[in-house]
Design a protein around this motif. Structure first.
Motif, PDB file in Angstrom:
ATOM      1  N   MET A   1       0.856  -1.185   0.000  1.00  0.00           N
ATOM      2  CA  MET A   1       0.000   0.000   0.000  1.00  0.00           C
ATOM      3  C   MET A   1       0.893   1.236   0.000  1.00  0.00           C
ATOM      4  N   LEU A   2       0.748   2.068  -1.021  1.00  0.00           N
ATOM      5  CA  LEU A   2       1.544   3.286  -1.174  1.00  0.00           C
ATOM      6  C   LEU A   2       0.729   4.475  -0.692  1.00  0.00           C
ATOM      7  N   VAL A   3       1.279   5.225   0.279  1.00  0.00           N
ATOM      8  CA  VAL A   3       0.554   6.351   0.864  1.00  0.00           C
ATOM      9  C   VAL A   3       1.412   7.612   0.829  1.00  0.00           C
ATOM     10  N   GLN A   4       0.744   8.739   0.805  1.00  0.00           N
ATOM     11  CA  GLN A   4       1.432  10.028   0.835  1.00  0.00           C
ATOM     12  C   GLN A   4       1.935  10.360   2.236  1.00  0.00           C
ATOM     13  N   ASP A   5       1.137  10.023   3.236  1.00  0.00           N
ATOM     14  CA  ASP A   5       1.445  10.369   4.626  1.00  0.00           C
ATOM     15  C   ASP A   5       1.358   9.103   5.472  1.00  0.00           C
ATOM     16  N   LYS A   6       2.509   8.502   5.762  1.00  0.00           N
ATOM     17  CA  LYS A   6       2.547   7.260   6.527  1.00  0.00           C
ATOM     18  C   LYS A   6       2.748   7.556   8.005  1.00  0.00           C
TER      19      LYS A   6
END
Length: 419
Positions: free
Chosen positions: A37-42
């Motif tokens: 899962m690729l997220v902007q804000d981890k």
């Protein structure tokens, strides 16, 4: 198979859309699928979640949210607060990360707040399945249209921007989408039949392949607990009918319908249920100005612990979801899984969850009076309440099981990869 889920936020930093994305990711992992899962804000400590490659890039990624909103400065009279209007105009810096992860298929979720630009979708070289979290993909910028049908044409004169110009920011954003996605092939998934119908009626996606797959949840985590036990653990009264209401920014987000619930409860305070009801609110802290309902109110704030949240659903006699627009309604599905009936309005995505007088009550749209009738109908008769509770759990097991949802997505992915 290696699916990649692309979402602006993880569940800690985001709202319902990011939570549904992460739940699907967990479902894939439980089935032995090599999901990322690729997220902007981890913000979660989960190695299967991927974000910016270094600290400098992380700062740039996080800054994009505020930068994306800069064009809205030209519309000072626009609706503000909880009303979002993403533009997605910043340069693409995400596709290199997608390519590096080398997925077999990409599942886009909520990609706004500056994360994935409109024009960047054409650069993704793998098959795309786009799960809509709201209406943004086919509007000129709004996430919920508030009854406006501009998206069936080409937007302009946007009521959310309070614009009287045809060629305003909403028209320009719509034009960018039309140009960028005209020849782009991707499959759309919506979590409700209402959102699917909205997408089919839009000028942008009227000819696209649109499927409906309900959001899933862990029905082993969200399960019924004996009501007395749940109330003891949460220190809630045993001798009252507990009415539950909750959402992120629950009281101040107009779309979540707290004002309509307030009017309904004020009506009940003058009925035979006077002194028998207490309201529990989660997702919001106690406001500075006292809200008068005629009943005591317990404010529990934001609840991140899902086990505590499941106990809270089990402690309640009824869950109220009075939203005026709702793509799906995960608080409703969570409540049903815990065996707590749901009262909502007979509108939008909640119609897929609540079967009238079977596992809850669907009130006449925007009628506080009928909302009050629904609350009373659910809680006044103990035998009826027990039957509703059993049917609520049955519906969740049948339609909202996380592994069932993950399996449906995998079947779709296999179909697309072999077509």
């Amino acid at each position: 198979m290696k699916p990649l889920i692309v979402s602006s936020y993880d569940p800690v930093g985001g709202a319902g859309a990011s939570r549904s994305a992460y739940r699907l990711h967990q479902g894939f992992l439980k089935l032995g699928i090599d999901s990322r899962m690729l997220v902007q804000d981890k913000r979660m400590d989960d190695p299967t979640l991927v974000s910016a490659p270094n600290q400098f890039a992380q700062k740039i990624w996080k800054a994009r949210r505020n930068l994306d909103a800069l064009p809205l400065k030209f519309y000072q009279n626009r609706q503000k607060g909880a009303v979002l209007f993403p533009i997605q105009w910043l340069p693409d810096i995400i596709n290199p990360q997608i390519n590096k992860l080398a997925p077999d298929i990409v599942n886009l979720r909520w990609i706004c707040d500056g994360f994935l630009p409109i024009e960047a979708l054409a650069k993704i070289k793998k098959p795309i399945v786009w799960t809509f979290a709201d209406l943004w993909a086919f509007t000129g910028g709004c996430c919920y249209s508030q009854g406006c049908d501009g998206y069936t044409k080409s937007c302009g004169k946007c009521p959310i921007l309070k614009s009287d110009r045809s060629w305003d920011l909403s028209r320009l954003t719509w034009q960018r989408k039309a140009k960028a996605w005209r020849d782009l092939k991707f499959t759309i998934v919506t979590p409700s039949h209402w959102l699917a119908q909205c997408a089919r009626s839009s000028s942008l996606f009227c000819d696209k392949d649109i499927r409906v797959i309900h959001h899933g949840l862990d029905i082993e985590l969200y399960h019924p607990t004996e009501q007395k036990t749940a109330r003891n653990l949460l220190n809630l009264p045993q001798d009252k009918h507990l009415v539950l209401f909750g959402a992120i920014n629950a009281i101040n987000n107009h779309r979540k319908g707290f004002a309509l619930l307030q009017a309904a409860l004020q009506k009940l305070s003058h009925s035979s249920l006077q002194n028998k009801i207490e309201l529990i609110v989660f997702g919001a802290s106690q406001p500075e100005k006292t809200i008068e309902l005629g009943f005591p109110i317990h404010y529990l704030g934001k609840i991140d612990d899902e086990r505590k949240l499941a106990l809270l659903y089990s402690s309640a006699d009824v869950m109220i979801v009075p939203s005026t627009e709702e793509v799906f309604g995960q608080t409703a599905s969570e409540s049903l899984a815990c065996g707590t009936p749901v009262v909502c309005f007979d509108t939008t995505g909640l119609k897929d969850l609540v079967d009238h007088q079977q596992n809850g009550y669907r009130a006449e749209c925007l009628s506080s009076e009928d909302l009050a009738n629904g609350i009373a109908w659910v809680i006044e008769n103990p035998e009826r309440s027990q039957k509703l509770s059993l049917q609520a759990r049955e519906k969740a097991e049948r339609e909202f099981n996380l592994l069932t949802q993950a399996g449906r997505y995998l079947s779709l992915f296999e179909e697309l990869l072999h077509s």
